[in-house]
Design a protein around this motif. Structure first.
Motif, PDB file in Angstrom:
ATOM      1  N   VAL A  30      51.602 -19.818 -37.070  1.00  0.00           N
ATOM      2  CA  VAL A  30      52.712 -19.454 -36.548  1.00  0.00           C
ATOM      3  C   VAL A  30      52.352 -19.612 -35.011  1.00  0.00           C
ATOM      4  O   VAL A  30      53.179 -19.382 -34.325  1.00  0.00           O
ATOM      5  N   ALA A  31      51.054 -19.042 -34.568  1.00  0.00           N
ATOM      6  CA  ALA A  31      50.299 -19.320 -33.001  1.00  0.00           C
ATOM      7  C   ALA A  31      50.871 -20.492 -32.603  1.00  0.00           C
ATOM      8  O   ALA A  31      51.280 -20.696 -32.018  1.00  0.00           O
ATOM      9  N   VAL A  32      50.317 -21.789 -33.058  1.00  0.00           N
ATOM     10  CA  VAL A  32      50.443 -22.967 -32.767  1.00  0.00           C
ATOM     11  C   VAL A  32      52.049 -23.143 -32.619  1.00  0.00           C
ATOM     12  O   VAL A  32      52.204 -23.909 -31.573  1.00  0.00           O
ATOM     13  N   ALA A  33      52.806 -22.750 -33.434  1.00  0.00           N
ATOM     14  CA  ALA A  33      54.672 -22.753 -33.441  1.00  0.00           C
ATOM     15  C   ALA A  33      54.834 -22.127 -32.514  1.00  0.00           C
ATOM     16  O   ALA A  33      55.943 -23.440 -31.736  1.00  0.00           O
ATOM     17  N   ALA A  34      54.604 -21.794 -32.538  1.00  0.00           N
ATOM     18  CA  ALA A  34      54.731 -20.307 -30.664  1.00  0.00           C
ATOM     19  C   ALA A  34      54.518 -20.950 -29.831  1.00  0.00           C
ATOM     20  O   ALA A  34      55.400 -21.147 -28.631  1.00  0.00           O
ATOM     21  N   GLY A  35      53.466 -21.948 -29.632  1.00  0.00           N
ATOM     22  CA  GLY A  35      53.055 -22.318 -28.216  1.00  0.00           C
ATOM     23  C   GLY A  35      53.502 -23.148 -28.163  1.00  0.00           C
ATOM     24  O   GLY A  35      54.154 -23.322 -26.834  1.00  0.00           O
ATOM     25  N   LEU A  36      53.687 -24.016 -29.074  1.00  0.00           N
ATOM     26  CA  LEU A  36      53.852 -25.689 -28.421  1.00  0.00           C
ATOM     27  C   LEU A  36      55.893 -25.447 -28.403  1.00  0.00           C
ATOM     28  O   LEU A  36      56.178 -26.135 -27.958  1.00  0.00           O
ATOM     29  N   THR A  37      55.770 -24.552 -29.401  1.00  0.00           N
ATOM     30  CA  THR A  37      57.717 -24.423 -29.016  1.00  0.00           C
ATOM     31  C   THR A  37      58.019 -23.856 -28.192  1.00  0.00           C
ATOM     32  O   THR A  37      58.714 -24.468 -26.746  1.00  0.00           O
TER      33      THR A  37
ATOM     34  N   TRP B 240      54.164 -15.242 -27.384  1.00  0.00           N
ATOM     35  CA  TRP B 240      53.783 -14.564 -28.513  1.00  0.00           C
ATOM     36  C   TRP B 240      53.005 -15.951 -29.143  1.00  0.00           C
ATOM     37  O   TRP B 240      52.334 -15.010 -30.624  1.00  0.00           O
ATOM     38  N   ALA B 241      51.884 -16.843 -28.755  1.00  0.00           N
ATOM     39  CA  ALA B 241      51.291 -17.824 -29.468  1.00  0.00           C
ATOM     40  C   ALA B 241      49.880 -15.962 -29.102  1.00  0.00           C
ATOM     41  O   ALA B 241      49.222 -16.526 -30.531  1.00  0.00           O
ATOM     42  N   VAL B 242      49.525 -15.251 -28.527  1.00  0.00           N
ATOM     43  CA  VAL B 242      48.464 -15.276 -29.063  1.00  0.00           C
ATOM     44  C   VAL B 242      47.912 -13.698 -29.199  1.00  0.00           C
ATOM     45  O   VAL B 242      47.345 -13.968 -30.133  1.00  0.00           O
ATOM     46  N   PRO B 243      49.082 -12.913 -29.526  1.00  0.00           N
ATOM     47  CA  PRO B 243      48.848 -12.166 -30.732  1.00  0.00           C
ATOM     48  C   PRO B 243      48.975 -12.296 -31.792  1.00  0.00           C
ATOM     49  O   PRO B 243      48.160 -11.853 -32.506  1.00  0.00           O
ATOM     50  N   TYR B 244      49.467 -13.758 -32.211  1.00  0.00           N
ATOM     51  CA  TYR B 244      49.230 -14.229 -34.320  1.00  0.00           C
ATOM     52  C   TYR B 244      47.829 -14.817 -33.627  1.00  0.00           C
ATOM     53  O   TYR B 244      47.122 -15.260 -34.794  1.00  0.00           O
ATOM     54  N   LEU B 245      47.298 -15.576 -32.659  1.00  0.00           N
ATOM     55  CA  LEU B 245      46.222 -16.004 -32.725  1.00  0.00           C
ATOM     56  C   LEU B 245      44.875 -14.699 -33.000  1.00  0.00           C
ATOM     57  O   LEU B 245      44.094 -15.245 -33.697  1.00  0.00           O
ATOM     58  N   VAL B 246      45.462 -13.518 -32.130  1.00  0.00           N
ATOM     59  CA  VAL B 246      44.596 -12.822 -31.927  1.00  0.00           C
ATOM     60  C   VAL B 246      43.859 -12.302 -34.200  1.00  0.00           C
ATOM     61  O   VAL B 246      43.630 -11.805 -35.158  1.00  0.00           O
ATOM     62  N   LEU B 247      45.773 -12.409 -34.814  1.00  0.00           N
ATOM     63  CA  LEU B 247      46.047 -11.867 -36.235  1.00  0.00           C
ATOM     64  C   LEU B 247      45.438 -12.615 -36.999  1.00  0.00           C
ATOM     65  O   LEU B 247      45.256 -12.674 -38.070  1.00  0.00           O
ATOM     66  N   GLY B 248      45.021 -14.072 -36.705  1.00  0.00           N
ATOM     67  CA  GLY B 248      44.249 -15.122 -36.998  1.00  0.00           C
ATOM     68  C   GLY B 248      43.318 -15.111 -37.609  1.00  0.00           C
ATOM     69  O   GLY B 248      42.145 -15.672 -38.540  1.00  0.00           O
TER      70      GLY B 248
ATOM     71  N   PHE C  60      55.540  -9.208 -36.251  1.00  0.00           N
ATOM     72  CA  PHE C  60      54.455  -9.519 -35.689  1.00  0.00           C
ATOM     73  C   PHE C  60      53.981  -8.284 -36.607  1.00  0.00           C
ATOM     74  O   PHE C  60      53.175  -8.133 -37.445  1.00  0.00           O
ATOM     75  N   ALA C  61      55.233  -7.583 -36.892  1.00  0.00           N
ATOM     76  CA  ALA C  61      53.977  -6.004 -36.547  1.00  0.00           C
ATOM     77  C   ALA C  61      54.446  -6.319 -38.784  1.00  0.00           C
ATOM     78  O   ALA C  61      53.475  -6.041 -39.445  1.00  0.00           O
ATOM     79  N   ALA C  62      55.007  -6.609 -39.334  1.00  0.00           N
ATOM     80  CA  ALA C  62      55.747  -7.120 -40.848  1.00  0.00           C
ATOM     81  C   ALA C  62      54.467  -7.832 -40.632  1.00  0.00           C
ATOM     82  O   ALA C  62      53.681  -8.149 -42.012  1.00  0.00           O
ATOM     83  N   ALA C  63      53.541  -8.762 -40.364  1.00  0.00           N
ATOM     84  CA  ALA C  63      53.095 -10.482 -40.388  1.00  0.00           C
ATOM     85  C   ALA C  63      51.430  -9.501 -40.392  1.00  0.00           C
ATOM     86  O   ALA C  63      50.559  -9.898 -41.035  1.00  0.00           O
ATOM     87  N   VAL C  64      51.679  -8.223 -39.768  1.00  0.00           N
ATOM     88  CA  VAL C  64      50.395  -7.186 -39.745  1.00  0.00           C
ATOM     89  C   VAL C  64      49.527  -7.100 -41.474  1.00  0.00           C
ATOM     90  O   VAL C  64      48.941  -6.843 -41.936  1.00  0.00           O
ATOM     91  N   TRP C  65      50.959  -6.608 -42.262  1.00  0.00           N
ATOM     92  CA  TRP C  65      50.644  -6.194 -43.668  1.00  0.00           C
ATOM     93  C   TRP C  65      50.216  -7.197 -44.751  1.00  0.00           C
ATOM     94  O   TRP C  65      48.872  -6.850 -45.113  1.00  0.00           O
ATOM     95  N   PRO C  66      50.431  -8.644 -44.456  1.00  0.00           N
ATOM     96  CA  PRO C  66      49.647  -9.532 -45.206  1.00  0.00           C
ATOM     97  C   PRO C  66      48.454  -9.592 -44.501  1.00  0.00           C
ATOM     98  O   PRO C  66      47.442 -10.228 -45.547  1.00  0.00           O
ATOM     99  N   ALA C  67      47.888  -9.526 -43.965  1.00  0.00           N
ATOM    100  CA  ALA C  67      46.838  -9.836 -43.351  1.00  0.00           C
ATOM    101  C   ALA C  67      46.146  -9.126 -43.436  1.00  0.00           C
ATOM    102  O   ALA C  67      44.721  -8.991 -43.443  1.00  0.00           O
TER     103      ALA C  67
END
Length: 293
Positions: free
Chosen positions: A228-235, A211-219, A27-34
């Motif tokens: 990623v949020a959808v994939a994590a939540g559905l999985t 883990w879908a929650v922080p990715y939703l915020v990042l979205g 997640f921290a790595a994903a913050v960089w491209p965001a």
């Protein structure tokens, strides 16, 4: 004792790595491209490569101490996000298991109960008026797919747990809200191990879904994170359904096979008795366990 603490440290390190550090690092790595690309240039790899190269050069030119501090800060940020997600996992668990505030839970529970009753009535009509066993089996499958007992929670997973409680109370007279901790203490080690493994699988699924929650915020800042949020939540949700099925099936089997052991331990039935626990014996055990509550 030294060997014990060494093994304990290994286990804790593995759990820290798998539950906190690795997912948090991703997640921290994903913050960089965001932060670098934003919404306007969300899928611009050239810009990302150029800016990443500039940042890498800047980090390379820093003193060794500053580089170490950056690594430590990254690990702390990753762990912090992981800890926050673990804290939120309790909320996810309550949502999945239908432990909602009554004003929210009651309407959906009533709808599920009405639908279940309708399917049960259709099955009864088929049993009475039709000799087509395939249609009767299909109708029974639709009933069980919705809930194994009359719904009492607003979610499918919650009703799987509720069904075990309903079976224990209606078939054996046992109130598992009070009886389960006592039953756990008389279960064989092999049964407790199987139940523990199933519960761990459900806990892991809850963590994955959370883990879908922080990715939703990042979205909000970088829309690919929403994928990623959808994939994590559905999985997590799919794994949670599978895990809760295993867990509740094992819990019901434990009640079937060892409810009499609990009654014997409580002194409400003959130790030399055999067969499943009777309703009267279970009700006496429940009365003793509740202690008037």
């Amino acid at each position: 004792m030294g060997g014990f603490f060494q093994e304990l440290a290994k286990v804790l390190a593995q759990r820290w790595l798998s539950l906190l550090a690795l997912p948090g690092a991703f997640f921290a790595a994903a913050v960089w491209p965001a932060a670098t690309l934003g919404q306007a240039h969300a899928l611009n790899p050239d810009s990302l490569v150029r800016r990443s190269g500039t940042a890498a050069t800047a980090v390379k030119n820093l003193p060794a101490g500053a580089q170490i501090l950056l690594v430590v800060a990254f690990l702390l940020a990753a762990t912090g996000v992981g800890v926050a997600v673990q804290a939120l996992a309790g909320v996810t668990r309550r949502i999945w298991l239908g432990q909602w505030p009554r004003p929210l839970a009651a309407p959906l529970t009533r709808r599920r109960r009405a639908r279940w009753s309708e399917l049960v009535e259709r099955r009864r009509v088929l049993e009475r008026d039709s000799g087509d066993q395939d249609r009767i089996d299909a109708a029974a499958h639709r009933v069980n797919r919705l809930a194994l007992a009359e719904p009492g929670r607003p979610t499918w997973m919650g009703d799987r747990v509720h069904a075990v409680e309903a079976v224990a109370l209606n078939r054996y007279g046992l109130d598992l809200a009070f009886g389960w901790p006592r039953l756990w203490l008389v279960l064989p080690d092999t049964v407790r191990t199987e139940l523990g493994n199933a519960h761990a699988a459900f806990a892991a699924a809850v963590a994955t879904g959370t883990w879908a929650v922080p990715y939703l915020v990042l979205g909000v800042f970088w829309w690919p994170a929403l994928l990623v949020a959808v994939a994590a939540g559905l999985t997590g949700w799919l794994r949670g359904r599978s895990a809760i099925t295993d867990l509740t099936s094992l819990a019901e089997a434990a009640v079937d096979l060892h409810a009499r052991d609990l009654a014997v331990a409580l002194g409400v039935t003959d130790p030399d008795g055999s067969g499943p626990l009777s309703l009267a014996e279970g009700e006496r055990a429940t009365g003793l366990i509740r202690k008037g509550r």
